[in-house]
Design a protein around this motif. Sequence first.
Motif, mmCIF file in Angstrom:
data_model
loop_
_atom_site.group_PDB
_atom_site.id
_atom_site.type_symbol
_atom_site.label_atom_id
_atom_site.label_comp_id
_atom_site.label_asym_id
_atom_site.label_seq_id
_atom_site.Cartn_x
_atom_site.Cartn_y
_atom_site.Cartn_z
ATOM 1 N N THR A 381 7.036 -4.585 2.894
ATOM 2 C CA THR A 381 6.458 -4.795 1.567
ATOM 3 C C THR A 381 4.966 -4.500 1.578
ATOM 4 O O THR A 381 4.438 -3.788 0.717
ATOM 5 N N GLY A 382 4.271 -5.059 2.579
ATOM 6 C CA GLY A 382 2.837 -4.839 2.671
ATOM 7 C C GLY A 382 2.491 -3.385 2.939
ATOM 8 O O GLY A 382 1.562 -2.827 2.344
ATOM 9 N N PHE A 383 3.259 -2.750 3.841
ATOM 10 C CA PHE A 383 3.009 -1.345 4.165
ATOM 11 C C PHE A 383 3.172 -0.464 2.930
ATOM 12 O O PHE A 383 2.302 0.347 2.617
ATOM 13 N N THR A 384 4.279 -0.642 2.227
ATOM 14 C CA THR A 384 4.547 0.186 1.054
ATOM 15 C C THR A 384 3.490 -0.016 -0.021
ATOM 16 O O THR A 384 3.018 0.950 -0.637
ATOM 17 N N ALA A 385 3.079 -1.252 -0.234
ATOM 18 C CA ALA A 385 2.094 -1.525 -1.277
ATOM 19 C C ALA A 385 0.739 -0.909 -0.944
ATOM 20 O O ALA A 385 0.081 -0.319 -1.811
ATOM 21 N N LEU A 386 0.300 -1.036 0.304
ATOM 22 C CA LEU A 386 -1.000 -0.478 0.674
ATOM 23 C C LEU A 386 -0.985 1.046 0.628
ATOM 24 O O LEU A 386 -1.909 1.685 0.121
ATOM 25 N N MET A 387 0.084 1.644 1.145
ATOM 26 C CA MET A 387 0.156 3.108 1.128
ATOM 27 C C MET A 387 0.306 3.641 -0.298
ATOM 28 O O MET A 387 -0.238 4.702 -0.623
ATOM 29 N N ALA A 388 1.026 2.906 -1.138
ATOM 30 C CA ALA A 388 1.148 3.323 -2.543
ATOM 31 C C ALA A 388 -0.221 3.293 -3.221
ATOM 32 O O ALA A 388 -0.538 4.170 -4.052
ATOM 33 N N TYR A 389 -1.030 2.312 -2.874
ATOM 34 C CA TYR A 389 -2.386 2.249 -3.431
ATOM 35 C C TYR A 389 -3.209 3.450 -2.984
ATOM 36 O O TYR A 389 -3.868 4.109 -3.812
ATOM 37 N N LEU A 390 -3.181 3.769 -1.687
ATOM 38 C CA LEU A 390 -3.946 4.905 -1.187
ATOM 39 C C LEU A 390 -3.425 6.222 -1.767
ATOM 40 O O LEU A 390 -4.213 7.116 -2.094
ATOM 41 N N GLN A 391 -2.105 6.340 -1.896
ATOM 42 C CA GLN A 391 -1.528 7.547 -2.491
ATOM 43 C C GLN A 391 -1.991 7.714 -3.937
ATOM 44 O O GLN A 391 -2.345 8.820 -4.371
ATOM 45 N N ALA A 392 -2.018 6.618 -4.681
ATOM 46 C CA ALA A 392 -2.448 6.686 -6.080
ATOM 47 C C ALA A 392 -3.913 7.088 -6.185
ATOM 48 O O ALA A 392 -4.291 7.899 -7.037
ATOM 49 N N ARG A 393 -4.750 6.544 -5.297
ATOM 50 C CA ARG A 393 -6.190 6.860 -5.357
ATOM 51 C C ARG A 393 -6.456 8.315 -4.960
ATOM 52 O O ARG A 393 -7.252 8.994 -5.599
ATOM 53 N N THR A 394 -5.825 8.795 -3.906
ATOM 54 C CA THR A 394 -6.062 10.185 -3.496
ATOM 55 C C THR A 394 -5.489 11.160 -4.524
ATOM 56 O O THR A 394 -6.082 12.202 -4.792
#
Length: 545
Positions: A381-394
């Motif tokens: 859950t934590g991994f997906t949420a953090l990577m989704a945030y970085l993906q959205a920002r980039t």
Amino acid sequence: MSGVAPDSRSSSACSHDSFFCRSMALTDPFRKPLTQAQAAHLLRRATLGPTPAQIRQFTGQTPQTALQTLLATSPTPTPPIDPTTLKPFNTLAFSQPLQGTWQSATKYWWLGLMLNEGTSLREKMTLFWQNHFVSTFAVVNDARYMYRQNALLRRHALGNFRSFVIDVTKDPAMLRYLNGNQNIVGKPNENYARELQELFTIGATNPITGTRNYSEDDVKAAARVLTGWTDTGYRSETTADMTATFRAAQHDTTDKPFSAAYGNTVIKGRSGTTAGDAELGDLVDMILKQPETARFIVRKLYRWFINADIPATIEQGFIEPLAALFRKDYELKPVLTALLTSEHFFDDALRGAMIKAPVELTIGTLRYFGLAAPDPVANATGFTALMAYLQARTNEQQQNVMDQPSVFGWRPYYDVGFYELWINSTTLALRSRFANEVSAGAVKYGTDRITFDLIAQAKLTSDPADPVKLIDEWTALLFATQLTQNQRDFLIDSVLMVGVPRYEWATIWTDYMAAPTNPARLNAVRTRLTNLLTYMLSMAEYQLN
């Protein structure tokens, strides 16, 4: 946004007839122990962003010793997993309902590798090659294919370019992306044959003479050489077996004559099961034999690691000798070593000559403060949420990983203006928003949130109670360029102290150290340091690399 514009810093000391130019060769190895600023420069360019500890680790090393670490073999990463089953989806049959999830998981997996990578060149080079040999989810539309290609890119990232080109040509994702699977005798598809020459190897024209490096007839002949290849397993709901297959019956067995640009070479037509590999090898050898091919690749590496501008002095004194080195056997490590350990690379004028790409800005900021990606299985859950945030920002900053807008890649790596294109009225505001969110601890991922321990960072300075030393040492590590005295004074007096006399900082700090669990004293230090960091991450100078 204020500060030094990239183009005003883009020419090296050797853009002029200086004593520096006359007394040394640009490619001469720089053999002195690295200063802190030089170590930081090397790590900013060769990785996706260093930590202060890594900068200190490399300080005092020679560039040659540093490159041994950066080029060391890294373990093969575990494949991305299906978040629902926690199994590597590249081992599973295709699933249309899960395709979107798997595509996101692949991007998250790679962003996690970038975030967690140590002092290694691998991820920066894998990103380079994914933007060179472009394939995208939007076209390929099978996450298993895209993962397979990423594994190929990282396997060859520091290896032999000839082998690399051959394997990419037969890669299932590339066969799909540029229609190589549709290239058959009698109805040749020229897409891959064109991009193989224009974008992947020799380039369309010689930038010095303006002459074409190949003809339209060469594109047609290359397409005939490449007839017969196809992929198997695409979007198959019954198998996870994905590979390239040569269909001898679909191959053009006639001879393929090329133009004077290739010395009027004739690639002999073959038949049978080995014809595809034999003619492909001949085609690649013919292209690599041309001097402009090595120059084309070295120029792209130069723009990736050093600077977008290549004046005549750089072309003659740097690109040409490195291209000659590359042509010997087309091994990448010797060229990268020569490039990253050269006198030219460590020219002070080149620091801050590039604008950070969105991946470098977002990933690099978290890396600097030691934030690691959670384990994708233990904390899915934590991994997906953090990577989704970085993906959205980039993505919103216009660098959507594995989904470039065209076969040319991301515009700032090829178009007029180069890195300046990362900054516009939209992305500038988004970069500032990112800085505000992460420095304020406003981003949650699972049960955690992005937080930077600024007090711990302050304690790493030589005298945290001295605001001058605190600012000088923080800015020296965080920025690629040296701030002016006025800028440093502003950070102390107007941002850290907010108009309070700077000598009050010593009292605020020592009071906190005497009672670190006291909420008021802790908050007094933390609030000022957070405001300071928020401002620093929004400065123009922080956008430079």
